[in-house]
Design an enzyme around this catalytic site. Sequence first.
Site, PDB file in Angstrom:
ATOM      1  N   SER A 187      -9.428   2.743   2.776  1.00  0.00           N
ATOM      2  CA  SER A 187      -8.414   3.393   1.972  1.00  0.00           C
ATOM      3  C   SER A 187      -7.489   2.432   1.233  1.00  0.00           C
ATOM      4  O   SER A 187      -6.722   2.841   0.371  1.00  0.00           O
ATOM      5  CB  SER A 187      -7.558   4.292   2.872  1.00  0.00           C
ATOM      6  OG  SER A 187      -6.860   3.524   3.834  1.00  0.00           O
ATOM      7  N   SER A 247     -10.446   0.598   6.773  1.00  0.00           N
ATOM      8  CA  SER A 247      -9.700   0.622   5.512  1.00  0.00           C
ATOM      9  C   SER A 247      -9.189  -0.717   5.021  1.00  0.00           C
ATOM     10  O   SER A 247      -8.645  -0.801   3.924  1.00  0.00           O
ATOM     11  CB  SER A 247      -8.521   1.589   5.630  1.00  0.00           C
ATOM     12  OG  SER A 247      -8.985   2.919   5.735  1.00  0.00           O
ATOM     13  N   LYS A 290       0.837  -1.195   0.000  1.00  0.00           N
ATOM     14  CA  LYS A 290       0.000   0.000   0.000  1.00  0.00           C
ATOM     15  C   LYS A 290       0.875   1.249   0.000  1.00  0.00           C
ATOM     16  O   LYS A 290       1.871   1.328   0.731  1.00  0.00           O
ATOM     17  CB  LYS A 290      -0.909  -0.020   1.233  1.00  0.00           C
ATOM     18  CG  LYS A 290      -1.882   1.150   1.331  1.00  0.00           C
ATOM     19  CD  LYS A 290      -2.787   0.984   2.551  1.00  0.00           C
ATOM     20  CE  LYS A 290      -3.777   2.145   2.674  1.00  0.00           C
ATOM     21  NZ  LYS A 290      -4.694   1.963   3.824  1.00  0.00           N
TER      22      LYS A 290
END
Length: 429
Positions: free
Chosen positions: A148, A172, A76
């Site tokens: 996210s 997230s 990520k």
Amino acid sequence: MDDLLTLPARMLAIRLARRELRAEDVVRAHLDRIAAREPDVRAWTAIDADSALAAARRLDAGPVTGALHGLPVGVKDLMDTADLPTAYGSPIYAGHRPQYDAAVVAATREAGAVILGKTVTTEFATYQPGPTRNPRAPADAPHTPGGSSSGSAAAVAAGMVPLAFGTQTAGSIIRPAAFCGVVGYKPTHGTLPLAGIKPLAPSLDTVGVLARGVDDAAFFIGTLARLPLTPQAPRSLRVGLFRTPHWDRVDASGRGAFETAARAFERTGATVADLTIPAFTADLTQAQIDIMAIEAAAAFAPEARAHADGFSTGFASLLASGNALEGTRHAAARAHAAEVRRALAETFAQVDVIVAPSAPGEAPAGLEATGDPLFNRMWTLLGVPCVHVPTGVGATGMPVGVTVIAPAHGDAAALSAAYALERALAHDL
């Protein structure tokens, strides 16, 4: 070649360690899938195919280096990487090149994994969407992948990578896993180090993983945390069905997922019963919102002074709300969370795991927002392990599922129960 894209991560690792597969072939297969799907899905911010293939060749030429030997992994873009740009989902950090890897990235490489690239995150892991599309949706009718950890969930769902890092401060990991139809595992808070990861709210921020299956998630996090997380067949499992204070926000598809999970657990021989937890009120969700806002305002004070014009409207509003709250509000929210943790401990004397909604229902249509983390906030605040398990699809054909929750540091129990649910659901296919 298709087997290399569908084999469970643990089996891939075993076959790579036995030299039955070459790391170069595994990495190349995933890079080919990225080349085919990325123009539509847009899950990645950076890919370095040449470096990934070179790393794979080195692994093939040398000794087995660790439990993740040769496995492709997505990182990520909230996590620092020394060899790839790290922008944290913000134009403020476009082209930023950290000097060192984040601690979990370094540990992943040390265990023998091959980093394929950086996956899309929303702006500073909050609400401003990136370009990623949900790969489960038709190209002409885009749906959000959630956030996210948008790119990580979408990349795993599209078969581009077997494992990808996520982080969770509100919802997230669990929410994008739910929307994209993959497994999401948020460990107990603090299981993995946060060093080298852009902080949002440190008392909430948690590192986890998006994966194709429960055992893959357990294998990956267990390796990095050096914990015995391999799912075991649970005996006399007691499952509490908890609809949460926000059940009125769950739509027909979300309720269907809940009932599907309950029936599947019953088929495993588990004792399944409805659960009420009086200490869980809407105030608990507000406590998470307050803590996140206050801690984010503190964490981003330097950027607010120097680059506030680079914030999205939504992120600027989050920081403004945090700055408007007194420190006593933060203390009160933390105290409330501690009080509810004590009540939750009493609940876990009666049940082994809790099943709760992961999201209101299917992924919303459109790409303007990433969905509501309402059903994830309270569990993140409490720091308990959560595993999202897909249960099927909803009314419009998009994925749905549920969250399996265990006590803090009871990650093995959560994963074992989630694995039992996953297997029971697979028998229905």
